[in-house]
Design an enzyme around this catalytic site. Sequence first.
Site, PDB file in Angstrom:
ATOM      1  N   HIS A  52       1.415   9.161  -1.948  1.00 12.15           N
ATOM      2  CA  HIS A  52       0.747   8.843  -3.211  1.00 12.15           C
ATOM      3  C   HIS A  52       1.725   8.425  -4.305  1.00 12.15           C
ATOM      4  O   HIS A  52       1.507   8.718  -5.486  1.00 12.15           O
ATOM      5  CB  HIS A  52      -0.096  10.032  -3.704  1.00 12.15           C
ATOM      6  N   ASP A  54       3.440   5.103  -3.785  1.00 11.62           N
ATOM      7  CA  ASP A  54       3.646   3.652  -3.657  1.00 11.62           C
ATOM      8  C   ASP A  54       2.900   2.900  -4.750  1.00 11.62           C
ATOM      9  O   ASP A  54       3.407   1.953  -5.335  1.00 11.62           O
ATOM     10  CB  ASP A  54       3.251   3.155  -2.268  1.00 11.62           C
ATOM     11  N   GLY A 152      -5.584   9.100   8.545  1.00 11.31           N
ATOM     12  CA  GLY A 152      -4.383   9.042   7.724  1.00 11.31           C
ATOM     13  C   GLY A 152      -3.240   8.314   8.408  1.00 11.31           C
ATOM     14  O   GLY A 152      -2.095   8.396   7.964  1.00 11.31           O
ATOM     15  N   SER A 154      -3.388   4.961   8.955  1.00 12.40           N
ATOM     16  CA  SER A 154      -3.473   3.562   8.514  1.00 12.40           C
ATOM     17  C   SER A 154      -4.268   2.673   9.450  1.00 12.40           C
ATOM     18  O   SER A 154      -3.961   1.499   9.618  1.00 12.40           O
ATOM     19  CB  SER A 154      -2.069   2.982   8.308  1.00 12.40           C
ATOM     20  N   ASP A 199       1.172   0.773   3.465  1.00 13.84           N
ATOM     21  CA  ASP A 199       0.642   0.625   4.816  1.00 13.84           C
ATOM     22  C   ASP A 199       0.881  -0.782   5.354  1.00 13.84           C
ATOM     23  O   ASP A 199       1.266  -0.972   6.513  1.00 13.84           O
ATOM     24  CB  ASP A 199      -0.851   0.933   4.837  1.00 13.84           C
ATOM     25  N   ASN A 242     -12.593   8.697   4.549  1.00 13.38           N
ATOM     26  CA  ASN A 242     -12.525   7.248   4.353  1.00 13.38           C
ATOM     27  C   ASN A 242     -12.245   6.980   2.883  1.00 13.38           C
ATOM     28  O   ASN A 242     -13.044   7.313   2.016  1.00 13.38           O
ATOM     29  CB  ASN A 242     -13.855   6.599   4.775  1.00 13.38           C
ATOM     30  N   LYS A 243     -11.089   6.376   2.602  1.00 16.68           N
ATOM     31  CA  LYS A 243     -10.661   6.174   1.212  1.00 16.68           C
ATOM     32  C   LYS A 243     -11.646   5.338   0.409  1.00 16.68           C
ATOM     33  O   LYS A 243     -11.784   5.524  -0.804  1.00 16.68           O
ATOM     34  CB  LYS A 243      -9.290   5.497   1.168  1.00 16.68           C
TER      35      LYS A 243
END
Length: 485
Positions: A52, A54, A152, A154, A199, A242-243
């Site tokens: 968290h 980037d 998690g 990617s 990612d 799920n982001k």
Amino acid sequence: MDREIKSNAITVANVPNTDRISRLNELFFVEFKCSPSFFVKVPGRVNIIGEHIDYCGYPVLPMAIEQDILIAARVINESKIYLRNVDTKYTKYDINITNNSEDIEIKPDTNGKPFWYNYVLCGIKGALEYLNKDNINGVQFLFHGNIPPASGLSSSSALVSASCLAFIYAQNEIPNKTEIASLCAKSERYVGTQGGGMDQAIAFLAEKYNAQYITFKPLNAAPVALPEDAVFVVAHSLAEMNKAATNDYNRRVIECRLAAKIIAILEGISCDNNIITLSEVQIKLAKSLEEMVNLVKKHIPNEIYTKQDICKILNVNQEKMENLYLTANTKSLQEFKLKQRALHVYEEAKRVEDFRNACGQSENGFANTLNGNISQNGKNTNNTLNVLGKLMSESHESLKTLYECSHENLDRIVDISKELGVHCRLTGAGWGGCTVALCPKDKVQEYTDTIIEKFYVNYCRIDKTKAKQYVFVTIPSHGAMIYKY
């Protein structure tokens, strides 16, 4: 010393003779009554440390894993895209194609959750913007992924990246690694995720046997050799997140934006209405990371800030604050945790630097061990593993308490790891997904057996044979590849 990337060109190789390729060939013929003309492979990733940060502009230290998204593709003389997945739980999807990226609409389901093909469309939409040409070839795509979804690791970014690369290649063009990594980072935001680009960067810039120290603006990666005795073990928490389906991830992004803006204003930095990141604030102030931690405590002392509090500090009304700094799915928020998020970012950025420095010179690490070179002194290696492990454990604690993005299943795996003297942390966005453990070689079997027994069998009540698929040892893998006949 860390090296620059050897080549910025994406690797194009002959199609390998593997069981997986052969099977995909067969399934492609069954579906489309013809054979694919090329394949694209893009790996998933494990972020070793630097979670968290980037999207706040700070370097991260991930590595590509052997699990990937593989596409079998064929160019067709038809203005259409056909999307198929080997896994039949994912529905088929066809769409007419023009040269206008705006013609591609990306709509979630009725619950706001993206369909699998939305990520593909993100990549194609970005590809069309990159191509900017009149004549666009249609394509047939068949996907096979072995990255666990919502883990998690990617999987969604790999899907976007593989789709973008395959579509561009189908138009007889090929971008370089940094170019397409930046393009795919932008493209994934069409599905609603405000990511920072890690990612996509590791997907294209990875090198086998090395982790990558990735920096942004400009995007670059330098290989980091890991200690020869280091083994990374990934374990799935069985909690999926799920982001793009919730506002948890985007909430953290905007909390960091607001924290940066407040520090900038109270330190007298003129940044008008522009979004400013926590790293940009540090650069403008020419302060160390330790000094930035002190500024957070000075300027953002409260545990909770309301919208009204923030508007008062920024001297804007609520409408302007929402339009400038919030995303569509965070405008309803009324309270924000700014101090906690900023503290995590600055302290995590320091941990990344410490981790990289502790790894030492890249000539002395994991890659040379695999190549048969002389090993390091055992005592020095153990000391390095201990330093790296402690940084990973501190990272997890910060993600759990300051960033609040862990999950009880992740914490349980971390606790079991501690009992064995193994350092472990969540990897990826959090709220579920996977852990990554730094495990000495001589402890790997004991560690994986214990995680299977104590977490999967005793806690999750899963059959031991089935549980084995959720834990795997991984080594740094290579980045995206194109295979052609």
